[in-house]
Design an enzyme around this catalytic site. Structure first.
Site, short mmCIF file in Angstrom:
data_model
loop_
_atom_site.label_atom_id
_atom_site.label_comp_id
_atom_site.label_asym_id
_atom_site.label_seq_id
_atom_site.Cartn_x
_atom_site.Cartn_y
_atom_site.Cartn_z
N ASP A 79 -4.99 -10.32 -16.10
CA ASP A 79 -6.12 -11.24 -15.97
C ASP A 79 -7.22 -10.81 -16.94
OD1 ASP A 79 -7.70 -13.25 -14.55
OD2 ASP A 79 -6.41 -12.79 -12.83
N HIS A 138 -4.19 -17.30 -5.58
CA HIS A 138 -5.12 -16.54 -4.74
C HIS A 138 -6.42 -17.30 -4.43
CE1 HIS A 138 -6.55 -16.19 -8.75
NE2 HIS A 138 -7.68 -15.69 -8.31
N ASP A 139 -6.60 -18.47 -5.03
CA ASP A 139 -7.79 -19.26 -4.74
C ASP A 139 -7.46 -20.46 -3.84
OD1 ASP A 139 -9.43 -17.71 -6.40
OD2 ASP A 139 -8.94 -18.91 -8.16
N ASP A 169 -4.19 3.83 2.79
CA ASP A 169 -5.62 3.51 2.90
C ASP A 169 -5.84 2.02 3.22
OD1 ASP A 169 -5.08 2.29 0.51
OD2 ASP A 169 -6.64 3.32 -0.65
N ASP A 214 0.86 -1.19 0.00
CA ASP A 214 0.00 0.00 0.00
C ASP A 214 0.90 1.25 0.00
OD1 ASP A 214 -1.94 1.91 0.39
OD2 ASP A 214 -2.14 1.51 2.55
N ASN A 217 -0.39 4.57 -0.04
CA ASN A 217 -1.00 5.81 0.45
C ASN A 217 -1.73 5.67 1.78
OD1 ASN A 217 -3.09 4.32 -0.45
ND2 ASN A 217 -4.03 5.90 -1.72
N ASP A 229 -9.47 -16.12 -17.17
CA ASP A 229 -10.23 -16.55 -16.00
C ASP A 229 -11.41 -17.46 -16.37
OD1 ASP A 229 -10.70 -15.99 -13.05
OD2 ASP A 229 -12.66 -15.48 -13.88
N ASP A 262 -1.67 -1.19 -3.91
CA ASP A 262 -1.97 -0.42 -5.12
C ASP A 262 -0.80 -0.47 -6.10
OD1 ASP A 262 -0.15 1.48 -3.99
OD2 ASP A 262 -1.80 2.14 -2.69
N GLU A 322 -7.17 -20.67 -17.48
CA GLU A 322 -7.51 -21.26 -16.18
C GLU A 322 -8.58 -22.33 -16.38
OE1 GLU A 322 -9.27 -20.24 -11.77
OE2 GLU A 322 -10.26 -19.49 -13.54
C1 GLC Z 1 -11.40 -17.68 -11.05
C2 GLC Z 1 -10.58 -16.78 -10.16
C3 GLC Z 1 -11.31 -16.60 -8.87
C4 GLC Z 1 -12.63 -15.93 -9.15
C5 GLC Z 1 -13.44 -16.73 -10.16
C6 GLC Z 1 -14.55 -15.90 -10.71
O1 GLC Z 1 -11.49 -18.93 -10.50
O2 GLC Z 1 -9.29 -17.30 -10.01
O3 GLC Z 1 -10.56 -15.85 -7.95
O4 GLC Z 1 -13.36 -15.80 -7.97
O5 GLC Z 1 -12.66 -17.13 -11.27
O6 GLC Z 1 -14.05 -14.89 -11.54
CA CA Z 2 -3.54 2.13 -1.25
#
Ligand code: GLC
Ligand code: CA
Length: 578
Positions: free
Chosen positions: A127, A351-352, A54, A50, A52, A229, A58, A284
């Protein structure tokens, strides 16, 4: 639970028989491409840095860390969505595909970021989230305003006078229902994910052209590719047949991989990708079998470059179920199917997913470091493009929140609410989330021992893992034997050793429940990788004399020779065989 994504079917495999085809194909497997050699580092922008105060990471924050990123040696970055979004699913619900999310900064910041990356030899993968948009996208606002609006067919609708639409399950909805009634036009719209993520209708050629325009917009800005995605879902069977019993086990077949999936991707290739031959594309959720995945990336089909499947991260979602023999079988089966042509990615976290060390390693104080290094060795020595998740280079582990209040993720929150409505066991659910929730892998990056790990001077959007005082970049920088410095060595090795990129993979001692052993071989050079996935000393049986072997790199940093075919807890060794 995200595991629903990885419900799998095991289809029969087709093998190539024609030798002519095979000779041509073999050339494809070793055909040099930058994206095969790349080490891709994934940044979850909300949680990286981050700038700034908040509390939200970013673009300026990422810019301030470009030298750190370069110091890792990585040469590509995949950024999770940074487009304008109301953030129902943290950017995976896009309301404007050509604007930067205000939380993250401006288009000027983006241009500076891209320039700064390119100056450092780092490519940018964005993405592309076009299975659905946000319900706050202008297209949806128009489409939902009246039945005869010109944008109506950008989405999937079911008029209420036809009765209730055939049941479809939603990954994220509170009621788990994917058709949502919208009173304004007395119709239902489809949303496989949350109700704020209506599915786009790819049957409509106008919609497809819009997507291609968006792709050109970003490629013309100079980005280097797309991570696509939920791509298996873009084409659906729009006759909406009733689902047979047990459909959950073959969700891809019934929800995605529709009749025109590959027609659309081929059209996209003709109209866009073929004009940007250096851009890389990674899909994906490439179906549920090696065969399905191949269809996305078989070079003869002219579709995409890299596929990533969920089968391997599906194993071990509950640590007690983790079985190394099964795990090895999955990687080996996919590799075998791709050994002559096509290309896969290798990842064990994103991230999933929960954190890799908590899921496949051991995050206890005793073993966190050594098992993180072992897992890093694995992803850097397998065949396939490496995708490495931010924070894994310092061994970040699961956060394990106790209270639902701490969760931000739509997946966890809505499943909790749904369960609450049904009077389900909330305590057990929360216990389970400590292992499986996506939030485990989304906590802010731990830069130093300052408050909030140096991620922000404000209140972080998601709690920082309290272990930041000891687990942080600054501490790892100082220690020559840290996970971070070991990771750097691995990256260097991978970048300079084509055997690790293009070399043939052979599994060894495949029934061994503790050790993952394999060789990589290219043009007469053979390397051996030995990984102990257990917390005990483990032996292996590979029938290769190791007396003349040279240890290239090992995670205990003191392995001169392998003795008695045995490995210490979580030991990882890369060997060059003479
Ligand atoms: C993909 C992304 C996931 C998202 C889902 C809907 O699986 O990796 O994070 O929630 O698609 O877009
Ligand atoms: Ca920020």
């Amino acid at each position: 639970m995200k595991t629903n994504y990885s419900i799998l079917c095991f289809a029969a495999m087709l093998m190539f028989s024609s030798t002519g085809l095979k000779a041509q194909a073999q050339k494809d497997a070793t055909d040099k491409k930058w994206w095969k050699e790349a080490v891709v580092y994934q940044i979850y922008p909300r949680s990286f840095k981050d700038s700034n105060g908040d509390g939200i990471g970013d673009l300026k924050g990422i810019i301030s860390k470009l030298d750190y990123l370069k110091s890792l040696g990585i040469n590509a970055i995949w950024l999770n969505p940074i487009y304008e979004s109301p953030n129902d699913d943290n950017g995976y619900d896009i309301s404007n595909y050509r604007e930067i999310m205000k939380d993250f900064g401006t288009m000027e910041d983006f241009d500076l970021l891209l320039k700064g990356m390119h100056e450092r030899g780092i490519k940018l993968i964005m993405d592309l989230v076009v299975n659905h948009s946000s319900d706050e996208h202008e297209w949806f606002k128009q489409a939902s305003s009246s039945r005869d609006n010109p944008y109506r067919d950008y989405y999937h609708w079911w008029p209420a006078e036809k009765g209730k639409p055939p049941y479809r399950w939603s990954f994220f909805d509170v009621n788990s229902e994917a058709w949502k009634y919208d009173a304004k036009t007395d119709s239902y719209y489809l949303h496989y994910f949350s109700r704020k993520q209506p599915d786009l209708n790819w049957e409509n050629p106008k919609l497809r052209q819009e997507v291609y325009d968006i792709m050109r917009f970003w490629l013309d800005k100079g980005i280097d590719g797309f991570r696509m995605d939920a791509f298996q879902y873009i084409s659906k069977d729009t006759t909406w047949p009733e689902l047979p019993k047990g459909y959950e086990k073959e969700i891809n077949k019934y929800y995605g991989e529709g009749p025109h999936l590959h027609d659309y991707i081929q059209e996209m290739n003709r109209e866009v990708l073929s004009k940007y031959p250096n851009a890389m594309t990674v899909a994906e959720g490439a179906g549920s079998s090696p065969e399905d995945a191949m269809r996305f990336v078989d070079p003869d089909r002219k579709e995409l470059n890299i596929a990533y499947h969920f089968e391997s991260v599906g194993v071990g979602n509950h640590v007690k179920d983790f079985g190394l023999v099964k795990y090895k079988e999955i990687f080996s089966r996919y590799d075998d199917y791709f050994k002559d042509k096509g290309w896969l990615s290798i990842f064990i976290a994103n991230h999933d997913q929960p954190r890799m060390v908590s899921k496949f390693g051991n995050d206890s104080p005793e073993f966190r470091t050594i098992s993180s290094k072992m897992l890093s060795t694995f992803v850097m020595t397998m065949r396939g493009t490496t995708f490495y998740y931010y924070g894994d280079e310092i061994g970040m582990k699961n956060i394990r929140f106790d209270s639902i209040e701490d969760y931000n993720d739509v997946d966890t929150r809505n499943k909790y609410l749904g369960l609450k409505e049904k009077g389900g066991d909330l305590k057990a659910f929360l216990e389970g989330q400590k292992q499986t929730s996506r939030e485990n892998g989304r906590t802010p990056m731990q830069w130093n021992a300052d408050e909030n790990g140096g991620f922000t001077t404000g209140k972080p959007w998601l709690k920082v893992n309290p272990d930041y005082k000891t687990v942080n970049v600054a501490a790892e920088e100082k220690d020559p034997n840290s996970i971070l410095n070991y990771f750097r060595k691995l990256v260097e090795l991978r970048k300079n050793e084509p055997t690790l990129v293009y070399g043939e993979y052979t599994i060894l001692d495949k029934e061994n429940p503790n050790v993952f052993a394999y060789s990589r071989e290219l043009n007469g050079k053979k390397m051996l990788i030995l990984l102990n996935f257990s917390e005990k000393t483990a032996s292996f049986n590979i029938n290769i004399p190791l007396d003349k072997a040279t240890v290239v790199l090992d995670n205990y940093s003191n392995t001169k020779k392998i003795k008695n075919n045995s490995l210490r807890p979580y030991e990882a060794v890369i060997i060059e065989l003479k």
